[in-house]
Write a protein that holds these residues in place. Sequence first.
Motif, PDB file in Angstrom:
ATOM      1  N   GLN A  53       0.858  -1.094   0.106  1.00  0.00           N
ATOM      2  CA  GLN A  53      -0.032  -0.084  -0.142  1.00  0.00           C
ATOM      3  C   GLN A  53       0.589   1.178  -0.021  1.00  0.00           C
ATOM      4  O   GLN A  53       0.378   2.247  -0.219  1.00  0.00           O
ATOM      5  N   ALA A  54       2.231   1.226   0.177  1.00  0.00           N
ATOM      6  CA  ALA A  54       3.128   2.197   0.285  1.00  0.00           C
ATOM      7  C   ALA A  54       2.897   3.135  -0.885  1.00  0.00           C
ATOM      8  O   ALA A  54       3.102   2.508  -2.113  1.00  0.00           O
ATOM      9  N   GLY A  55       3.142   4.572  -0.917  1.00  0.00           N
ATOM     10  CA  GLY A  55       3.042   5.220  -2.103  1.00  0.00           C
ATOM     11  C   GLY A  55       4.241   6.014  -2.105  1.00  0.00           C
ATOM     12  O   GLY A  55       4.654   6.380  -3.214  1.00  0.00           O
ATOM     13  N   SER A  56       4.787   6.783  -1.050  1.00  0.00           N
ATOM     14  CA  SER A  56       5.750   7.568  -1.469  1.00  0.00           C
ATOM     15  C   SER A  56       7.089   6.718  -1.260  1.00  0.00           C
ATOM     16  O   SER A  56       7.513   5.832  -1.159  1.00  0.00           O
ATOM     17  N   LEU A 125      -3.994  -8.755  -3.161  1.00  0.00           N
ATOM     18  CA  LEU A 125      -3.934  -7.508  -3.766  1.00  0.00           C
ATOM     19  C   LEU A 125      -5.135  -6.955  -4.582  1.00  0.00           C
ATOM     20  O   LEU A 125      -5.604  -5.726  -4.592  1.00  0.00           O
ATOM     21  N   ILE A 126      -5.751  -7.825  -5.314  1.00  0.00           N
ATOM     22  CA  ILE A 126      -6.858  -7.616  -5.888  1.00  0.00           C
ATOM     23  C   ILE A 126      -7.975  -7.098  -4.781  1.00  0.00           C
ATOM     24  O   ILE A 126      -8.875  -6.213  -5.204  1.00  0.00           O
ATOM     25  N   LYS A 127      -8.144  -7.655  -3.669  1.00  0.00           N
ATOM     26  CA  LYS A 127      -8.972  -7.060  -2.450  1.00  0.00           C
ATOM     27  C   LYS A 127      -8.671  -5.770  -2.132  1.00  0.00           C
ATOM     28  O   LYS A 127      -9.737  -5.204  -1.730  1.00  0.00           O
ATOM     29  N   LEU A 128      -7.375  -5.731  -1.968  1.00  0.00           N
ATOM     30  CA  LEU A 128      -6.953  -4.190  -1.630  1.00  0.00           C
ATOM     31  C   LEU A 128      -7.303  -3.423  -2.327  1.00  0.00           C
ATOM     32  O   LEU A 128      -7.891  -2.090  -2.070  1.00  0.00           O
ATOM     33  N   GLY A 129      -7.639  -3.585  -3.617  1.00  0.00           N
ATOM     34  CA  GLY A 129      -8.159  -2.542  -4.718  1.00  0.00           C
ATOM     35  C   GLY A 129      -7.280  -1.407  -4.813  1.00  0.00           C
ATOM     36  O   GLY A 129      -6.151  -1.362  -5.075  1.00  0.00           O
ATOM     37  N   ALA A 132      -4.140  -0.484  -2.909  1.00  0.00           N
ATOM     38  CA  ALA A 132      -2.791  -0.866  -3.566  1.00  0.00           C
ATOM     39  C   ALA A 132      -2.490  -0.061  -4.814  1.00  0.00           C
ATOM     40  O   ALA A 132      -2.821  -0.487  -5.819  1.00  0.00           O
ATOM     41  N   VAL A 133      -2.082   1.028  -4.620  1.00  0.00           N
ATOM     42  CA  VAL A 133      -1.934   2.262  -5.801  1.00  0.00           C
ATOM     43  C   VAL A 133      -1.210   1.793  -6.905  1.00  0.00           C
ATOM     44  O   VAL A 133      -1.978   1.784  -7.927  1.00  0.00           O
ATOM     45  N   GLN A 134      -0.186   1.116  -6.756  1.00  0.00           N
ATOM     46  CA  GLN A 134       0.694   0.856  -7.682  1.00  0.00           C
ATOM     47  C   GLN A 134       0.289  -0.780  -8.335  1.00  0.00           C
ATOM     48  O   GLN A 134       0.153  -1.089  -9.433  1.00  0.00           O
ATOM     49  N   ALA A 135       0.019  -1.583  -7.183  1.00  0.00           N
ATOM     50  CA  ALA A 135      -0.023  -2.786  -7.495  1.00  0.00           C
ATOM     51  C   ALA A 135      -1.605  -3.164  -8.500  1.00  0.00           C
ATOM     52  O   ALA A 135      -1.610  -3.947  -9.366  1.00  0.00           O
ATOM     53  N   SER A 136      -2.585  -2.387  -8.115  1.00  0.00           N
ATOM     54  CA  SER A 136      -3.723  -2.506  -8.829  1.00  0.00           C
ATOM     55  C   SER A 136      -3.352  -2.161 -10.369  1.00  0.00           C
ATOM     56  O   SER A 136      -4.242  -2.829 -11.179  1.00  0.00           O
ATOM     57  N   THR A 137      -2.438  -1.550 -10.655  1.00  0.00           N
ATOM     58  CA  THR A 137      -2.292  -1.093 -12.280  1.00  0.00           C
ATOM     59  C   THR A 137      -1.413  -2.471 -12.770  1.00  0.00           C
ATOM     60  O   THR A 137      -1.652  -2.724 -13.868  1.00  0.00           O
ATOM     61  N   TYR A 138      -0.701  -2.855 -11.857  1.00  0.00           N
ATOM     62  CA  TYR A 138       0.250  -3.970 -12.497  1.00  0.00           C
ATOM     63  C   TYR A 138      -0.505  -5.383 -12.694  1.00  0.00           C
ATOM     64  O   TYR A 138      -0.120  -6.194 -13.441  1.00  0.00           O
ATOM     65  N   SER A 169       9.208  -7.396  -9.722  1.00  0.00           N
ATOM     66  CA  SER A 169      10.516  -7.247  -9.000  1.00  0.00           C
ATOM     67  C   SER A 169      10.204  -5.918  -8.021  1.00  0.00           C
ATOM     68  O   SER A 169      11.268  -5.677  -7.433  1.00  0.00           O
ATOM     69  N   THR A 170       9.219  -5.377  -8.066  1.00  0.00           N
ATOM     70  CA  THR A 170       8.833  -4.224  -7.573  1.00  0.00           C
ATOM     71  C   THR A 170       8.491  -4.326  -5.996  1.00  0.00           C
ATOM     72  O   THR A 170       7.916  -5.608  -5.433  1.00  0.00           O
TER      73      THR A 170
END
Length: 530
Positions: A53-56, A125-129, A132-138, A169-170
């Motif tokens: 969930q981290a963004g910065s 991650l799908i449930k986080l929606g 999960a700022v980056q993961a949702s697009t990955y 790898s992220t």
Amino acid sequence: MRSGAKLRAVPVTAAVVFLITGCGSGDVAGTPPAGGTLTVAVTSDPQCLDPQQAGSSDAITVTRQFVDSLTDHDPDTGKLSGWLATSWEVDPQVTSFTFHLREDATFSDGTPVDAQAVKDNLDGLIKLGARAVQASTYLSGYRETVVVDPHTVRVEFTKPNAQFLEATSTTSLGLVAESSLAQPAADRCAKGIVGSGPFVLDQYTRNQQVVQRRRTGYAWSPARMANRGAAYLDRLVFKIVPEASVRVGLLESGQADAVLGVGPQDTDRVKRAGLVLSSRPNPGLVYGINANRSRPLVADGSVPRAIQRAIDRRQVVETILSPDYHAATSVLSSPTPGYVDLSGNLSADAAAATAILTAAGWVPGPDGVRVRAGQRLSLVVRYYTPDSGLAGSSLELIQQQLRKIGVDVVLKPTPITQAIQTFKDGDYDLIWGNASAADPDILRNYFTVQGLNVVRLTAGPLQDALYAQAVEGDPGRRAQQVALAQKLLVEEGYAIPVYEPTTVVGLSAKVHGVRFDAASRLQFVDVRRS
């Protein structure tokens, strides 16, 4: 593809990797002893201790030490190699990815990093929606993860996902234990997670510090690391110090061993003190301004296009920054795979900018600010703080440059903790930002409806190009779509690039073995103090 060979959807521009030593030029005499504490001063509170969930950037640096990823992106070669996965296969349609996992990796609570854990993480991650700022697009087009056997897992998508292998790898797709997946998302942010990384959380005091301790028994660092076993350090302490000059002062006095976000105004100070200064250009989106095309003053595109021509990027770099930085030549930075040089569209030309505004009906008002149909050309620019003060200083100079062509700019700083929400709310005419990423799909994350959509477009050639590159398995054709997206962003003034992001780190001469990863963030498993 086997044994870490990577399907590159765009040609690779190899980035330079730096192993930062105490003297900045190689190994020290002898081997420094293991143990001790490393204190790192960072620019902002991470706010969330869950890497998913981290963004910065600071949050990602802090949480990277907790978690490992399926693959590792080598910033020296630009290639993927194994980490928690030893090898993998990708089908020609780029819809199915099979990973073969190492059999000895465990989370810090003792549970295995096995195929079921991978499945549970991706499903989670799908449930986080949107959390999960980056993961949702990955994970765009995610269908399911199939456990083939205890150490083999197959990830399937409903449509081609060209950037997924890179994404493994992220930190955003770093794996956490079942005990963390069972916790509410907010608790994971506040209390941290259980990962398989070389450090574990010891203490988090909001707006003060994050303390991590070495994990005993860790033995699966990526191959590019010199240390394949447990971290050498006993503890990592990340101190939250927003003021750039104060961070450097802590380094000078020995109260910090490393500082992130060394500002241009402090680089000479660090050198004079006999400290180590190291920098690395960041792949991904450059620092620049994005135009919210849903706002009336910028909707027809004439104002953003004029701003594009009016900004003197070279002056910004030479006045505000340092020789470590470079003027942007595209919306992607030059180390990013798929980058194309659009510098011909970004040269400063005040006369051309003035002509664009005049042709669009904007005429000088009594105070010099242009008007059209009785409305002043006054734009609100949001930007986040802190970032060593570079955003504010750069925008103040740009404010002066734009005033010369009759554009009034109102600067509104926003705490970095509110940056993502500000992008989502869209309460701005223009907004400053950047994002580090080692794949050009970061463009889709920022500029499409599926992502942050910072320019508020819902359809059109730009959206088409960004979605097309995301599902294109052929490297050449994907590169064409990435190039087209960059061209549209710049020519239409959706994105107004200013300068390339650079990570500048200050270190004590007693620190050896700090490494940059592919996104120019730091890893500490190799670090020793002398």
